[in-house]
Design a protein around this motif. Structure first.
Motif, PDB file in Angstrom:
ATOM      1  N   ALA B 169       0.826  -1.215   0.000  1.00  0.00           N
ATOM      2  CA  ALA B 169       0.000   0.000   0.000  1.00  0.00           C
ATOM      3  C   ALA B 169       0.860   1.266   0.000  1.00  0.00           C
ATOM      4  O   ALA B 169       0.509   2.263  -0.630  1.00  0.00           O
ATOM      5  CB  ALA B 169      -0.927  -0.005   1.206  1.00  0.00           C
ATOM      6  N   ALA B 170       1.981   1.217   0.721  1.00  0.00           N
ATOM      7  CA  ALA B 170       2.828   2.413   0.805  1.00  0.00           C
ATOM      8  C   ALA B 170       3.350   2.804  -0.568  1.00  0.00           C
ATOM      9  O   ALA B 170       3.428   3.987  -0.919  1.00  0.00           O
ATOM     10  CB  ALA B 170       4.000   2.145   1.754  1.00  0.00           C
ATOM     11  N   PHE B 171       3.682   1.782  -1.363  1.00  0.00           N
ATOM     12  CA  PHE B 171       4.155   2.056  -2.724  1.00  0.00           C
ATOM     13  C   PHE B 171       2.993   2.523  -3.607  1.00  0.00           C
ATOM     14  O   PHE B 171       3.095   3.543  -4.306  1.00  0.00           O
ATOM     15  CB  PHE B 171       4.797   0.808  -3.327  1.00  0.00           C
ATOM     16  CG  PHE B 171       5.090   0.929  -4.806  1.00  0.00           C
ATOM     17  CD1 PHE B 171       6.142   1.710  -5.255  1.00  0.00           C
ATOM     18  CD2 PHE B 171       4.304   0.278  -5.751  1.00  0.00           C
ATOM     19  CE1 PHE B 171       6.414   1.846  -6.615  1.00  0.00           C
ATOM     20  CE2 PHE B 171       4.560   0.403  -7.110  1.00  0.00           C
ATOM     21  CZ  PHE B 171       5.625   1.182  -7.546  1.00  0.00           C
ATOM     22  N   MET B 172       1.904   1.801  -3.551  1.00  0.00           N
ATOM     23  CA  MET B 172       0.814   2.081  -4.491  1.00  0.00           C
ATOM     24  C   MET B 172       0.173   3.446  -4.227  1.00  0.00           C
ATOM     25  O   MET B 172      -0.237   4.137  -5.150  1.00  0.00           O
ATOM     26  CB  MET B 172      -0.225   0.960  -4.425  1.00  0.00           C
ATOM     27  CG  MET B 172       0.320  -0.367  -4.937  1.00  0.00           C
ATOM     28  SD  MET B 172       0.979  -0.270  -6.622  1.00  0.00           S
ATOM     29  CE  MET B 172      -0.453  -0.777  -7.545  1.00  0.00           C
TER      30      MET B 172
END
Lengths: 266, 266
Positions: B169-172
């Protein structure tokens, strides 16, 4: 076709050596793969195939008997040869397909012309790692045959001319039944006139073959093939022409190892 | 008016470009109506359960043969300037289909997931900058975060599965982007760009037409030149026939192979 097994003799090299030589040098002379008797039979059937046609006249004037598999039992039998299959699996991958299977008759009037197979993909994608296909050439005449290979020329960028590159030209003299593998994109030319060659060109399955053998071969000829031969001819390639065929292939892709890999759709 | 250079630059760097309102509203409506009808026909003919099981529910296959609006889309070919600029004048259709994300469909529901098209070739290309084709998604409904606007991760074209942390989630949250556009707009992207249909949370389907164009030496997912009836082909112009692969189809007989070779040498 068990009665003609072991026609294609083992090449005494490991798969990694075969791949490395093709990738770096662009060619690999692998020695004798056919006995004399098989060469004579295949040579005779190639001449017959050239008489019956259809044929293509190559750029330099050599005659390509393109329907060889339709006319030659000897050539057809090769598609299920275990040793040839293993060699090609190792050289290019076990999901490759046939792009060409033909006899080549070098005529006395033929000119020396550099040619390379799989030129189009190479023009768009000159990456050193990209390997579109491999060509197998076997000389069948009793007097043997010769060819020249421009070493590593498959690594030339499309804009670079062969003349300007000054690459070493390797002359190969092959005795009857001896074989050379050519990396896709390497430049080569057949030297001897009056020589009969067997040419098998294999291509990765996501690149168009020169002909779809699955449909080009008569059903009688196709029915003689074993599993490898059928796969090489593109039976499991998947090039549907209707919604029903498309859905069938999608089903196979999910339920069978033989289905083509799903490339898109979502 | 499409700025071809700007669109091309965006595709080569970010991996995509959005082209607002490039199809007239009347054609958008005709395409949407035709997709509804064809989807209902296919569901009745093949069964919803079967189509769902093989991951084809909502996909309308071979639309070029299935209605006048799709012929008109072929003739208008709204993004052709960018396609020709990036792929050259020989690109042709790998896939031509309707894509309907039903209510409840899209990411999180079978079979929708993060993917890139043509992934099976990514590892073989050996060149992460290579553009194998262009994916053109023409929206027939306004698309947004509620009805399945396409998610894309800019700059991921050519990256492998393990290199794109789409489960993180942090990347997306920082990298992914959801397309918002009005009906008649298109997103054009490198097929190797990671993308996914968004979740459709409303009670109406989200409809689009997908045209995936590729280099002319690549094997298409469907043989469109042979999938479309002669009467339809006769109504199309030369450029449409080219897009369907009519000039670059894989020969299915040795005679045809001979003819193709003769045409190439003229």
């Amino acid at each position: 076709m068990s009665h003609i097994s072991h026609t294609f003799l083992d090449v005494q090299l490991s798969g990694s050596v075969v791949r490395a030589l093709l990738c770096t040098q662009g060619y690999l002379a692998c020695g004798r793969v056919f006995h004399d008797e098989f060469c004579s039979r295949l040579s005779e059937e190639i001449r017959l195939a050239a008489d019956r046609g259809p044929c293509i006249t190559a750029l330099g004037g050599n005659i390509r008997a393109i329907a060889l598999l339709e006319h030659s039992d000897a050539a057809l039998s090769l598609l299920d040869e275990e040793s040839l299959g293993t060699l090609m699996d190792e050289a290019l991958g076990c999901d490759l397909i046939l792009s060409r299977a033909e006899g080549v008759l070098a005529r006395p009037t033929s000119r020396l012309v550099w040619q390379n197979d799989f030129r189009q993909p190479r023009q768009h994608l000159p990456s050193r790692a990209f390997r579109p296909g491999v060509t197998v050439l076997v000389t069948l005449d009793a007097q043997g045959g010769g060819l020249e290979v421009m070493r590593a020329s498959h690594h030339l960028n499309p804009s670079e001319s062969l003349d300007a590159a000054k690459l070493p030209i390797i002359s190969l003299t092959l005795k009857q039944g001896e074989c050379v593998l050519l990396e896709g994109g390497v430049s080569y030319r057949l030297l001897a006139t009056g020589t009969v060659w067997l040419c098998l060109a294999f291509v990765r399955p996501w690149i168009k073959p020169e002909v779809l053998f699955f449909s080009a071969l008569s059903s009688e000829r196709f029915s003689r093939l074993g599993q490898r031969g059928r796969r090489w001819c593109g039976e499991y390639l998947g090039l549907p022409t209707s919604v029903e065929e498309f859905l069938h292939i999608e089903t196979e892709a999910l339920e069978s190892d033989l289905g083509r890999s799903k490339g898109s759709g979502i | 008016m499409i700025d071809v250079d700007a669109a091309s630059a965006a595709i080569l760097t970010q991996g995509y470009d959005i082209m607002p309102n490039i199809i007239a509203p009347s054609l958008v409506q005709a395409l949407a109506d035709a997709l509804n009808t064809l989807h209902a026909e296919d569901t009745a003919r093949y069964g919803e359960e079967y189509l769902y099981r093989i991951g084809q529910e909502g996909f309308v296959i071979n639309v070029g043969d299935r209605g006048e609006p799709f012929e008109q889309l072929l003739m208008e070919r709204p993004a052709i300037g960018v396609i020709n600029n990036l792929l050259g004048p020989d690109a042709f259709l790998y896939l031509f289909q309707g894509v309907i994300v039903p209510p409840g469909g899209g990411i999180g529901a079978y079979p929708w997931k993060w993917h890139c098209d043509l992934y099976h070739i990514a590892a073989e290309i050996g060149d992460r900058t290579f553009l194998p084709g262009l994916n053109c998604l023409f929206y027939l409904d306004d698309v947004n975060s509620r009805n399945g606007g396409t998610w894309i991760v800019p700059g991921t074209q050519g990256l492998f599965d393990e290199e794109v942390p789409y489960g993180d989630a942090a990347f997306m949250q920082r990298a992914a982007f959801q397309v918002e556009a009005s009906a008649g707009s298109a997103v054009i992207f490198n097929p190797l760009l990671w993308h996914c249909a968004g979740a459709n949370t409303i009670d109406r389907p989200r409809r689009a037409v997908k045209m995936l164009m590729v280099r002319d030496w690549m094997l298409p997912q469907m043989d469109y030149a042979r999938s479309i009836r002669a009467e339809v082909l006769s109504r199309l112009d030369d450029e449409s026939l080219r897009i369907l692969g009519h000039r670059s189809r894989v020969p299915r007989t040795f005679k045809e192979m001979q003819m193709v070779s003769a045409q190439k040498t003229v």
